[in-house]
Enzyme design. Structure first.
Site, short mmCIF file in Angstrom:
data_model
loop_
_atom_site.label_atom_id
_atom_site.label_comp_id
_atom_site.label_asym_id
_atom_site.label_seq_id
_atom_site.Cartn_x
_atom_site.Cartn_y
_atom_site.Cartn_z
N THR A 55 3.93 -0.04 -4.45
CA THR A 55 3.82 -0.03 -2.98
C THR A 55 2.85 -1.08 -2.46
O THR A 55 2.95 -1.48 -1.31
CB THR A 55 3.40 1.35 -2.44
OG1 THR A 55 2.35 1.85 -3.25
CG2 THR A 55 4.52 2.33 -2.45
N LYS A 79 -1.60 6.79 -2.32
CA LYS A 79 -1.31 5.35 -2.52
C LYS A 79 -0.74 4.71 -1.26
O LYS A 79 -0.85 3.49 -1.07
CB LYS A 79 -0.38 5.15 -3.71
CG LYS A 79 0.94 5.88 -3.65
CD LYS A 79 2.05 5.13 -3.00
CE LYS A 79 3.12 6.09 -2.57
NZ LYS A 79 4.26 5.44 -1.92
#
Length: 353
Positions: free
Chosen positions: A259, A202
């Site tokens: 994120t 990610k």
């Protein structure tokens, strides 16, 4: 295995815990542990940093506005910290992870619980931190902690959930008891590889999201990038043996959302700076901390090409960061790519690339 939430830490046993790594996340975990009533042997390399925390209770470089409460004992003696600890949490950047563990492998005990907090991949051999622990500390019981866990929010006691992945149910239960409290929830999973790979992958898409934000892309475009990122990372991980359902949980889509939408994310900030015209080296220097996604990107591009997994966002970001490609040219080529199935594991892939 279904997620089981933490029962809470009321009246729980007090443990001696070593936290290895004096950066943002190591500090956040030391703070949670200290407030939960555990003894924390907090290891860092820099003696000046350790002394500062001893005398002021503040890790000024990484968490300047946060006071550490409880029995937190900063030290630069890793061997001593590990010897005193029943459980060891490792928050060392991926580049140094193996060398530090290997150098001190004789200090770890049979059956000792060792949990990686590091979201990264080792350069040689595409090894995850859990694999390094198995290779270097085969006599220990290991696990991985990952999830949408921005350190700056955890230290402010903002509601957060994480995932402990381990094969051993005792490791899962112990870590839930250790860290769980009214603002920090710990869920369990047995898919170590999937949870850990999700946490590493990610970071790449957070850089992409930062770029998109700097270019003032709309909400539709941002949503497209996040969901195509999820499809891409799960496609890659499942080809390596991960469970696709892991990517529907906190360690997958949860961490990806956190994120990719937050300027608190280091990887997002690097992408944003590059989108505003900075060179990669300048962006990293300005950040002053490790953005794991920069290293992970190189490794995943190499690996995906070697095993034939189609990852257009990875390829495009690599061209921008390392081959001086124009951001607009890469975005245009992404938009001209084949429109394939939306959800990887429902429709069969109609085109192989």
């Amino acid at each position: 295995m279904p997620d089981n939430p933490t029962p809470g830490n009321h009246g729980a046993n007090s443990y001696d815990v070593a936290v290895l790594g004096g950066g943002s996340f190591g500090t956040a975990m030391a703070k949670v542990l200290g407030e939960n009533g555990h003894v924390v042997h907090f290891w860092m390399r820099d003696e000046a940093q350790a002394e500062e925390i001893r005398s002021t209770r503040i890790n000024r470089r990484y968490m300047p506005a946060v006071t550490l409460e409880g029995d937190i004992q900063p030290t630069t003696d890793l061997a001593d910290a590990v010897r005193k600890a029943e459980i060891v949490l490792v928050a060392i950047p991926s580049k140094a992870f193996r060398s530090v563990i290997r150098e001190h492998s004789s200090e770890f005990r049979d059956g000792q619980i060792v949990v990686s907090l590091t979201k990264g991949i080792e350069e040689h051999g595409f090894k995850l931190m859990s694999e390094i622990l198995l290779e270097e500390l085969p006599r220990c019981r290991s696990g991985v902690l990952s999830g949408p866990n921005l350190a700056g929010e955890i230290v402010n006691r903002e509601l957060t959930a994480t995932v402990i992945a381990a094969k051993d149910p005792d490791v899962r239960r112990t870590v839930q008891e250790l860290l769980g409290c009214e603002y920090f929830r710990v869920y369990a999973n047995v898919d170590i590889y999937g949870v850990e790979l999700a946490g590493a992958l990610k970071n790449i898409y957070a850089i992409v999201a930062g770029l998109a934000s700097a270019l003032n892309m709309g909400e539709n475009a941002k949503a497209m990038l996040i969901t195509r990122g999820l499809a891409e990372m799960s496609r890659f991980a499942v080809s390596l043996g991960a469970n696709p359902m892991t990517f529907m949980g906190l360690a997958g889509v949860g961490d990806l959302i956190a994120t990719c939408t937050s300027s608190k994310s280091r990887n997002f900030r690097v992408g944003y700076a590059i989108g505003k015209g900075q060179k990669l080296e300048e962006a990293v220097q300005e950040l002053g901390q490790v953005a794991e996604g920069i290293y992970t990107l190189k490794l995943v591009r190499e690996k995906s090409e070697a095993i034939g997994i189609y990852m257009p966002l990875v390829r495009g970001l690599y061209e921008i960061l390392y081959e001086s490609a124009s951001i607009n040219a890469v975005i245009n080529s992404l938009m001209m790519a084949v429109q394939n199935s939306d959800v990887e594991f429902i429709l069969p892939r109609t085109i192989t690339q």
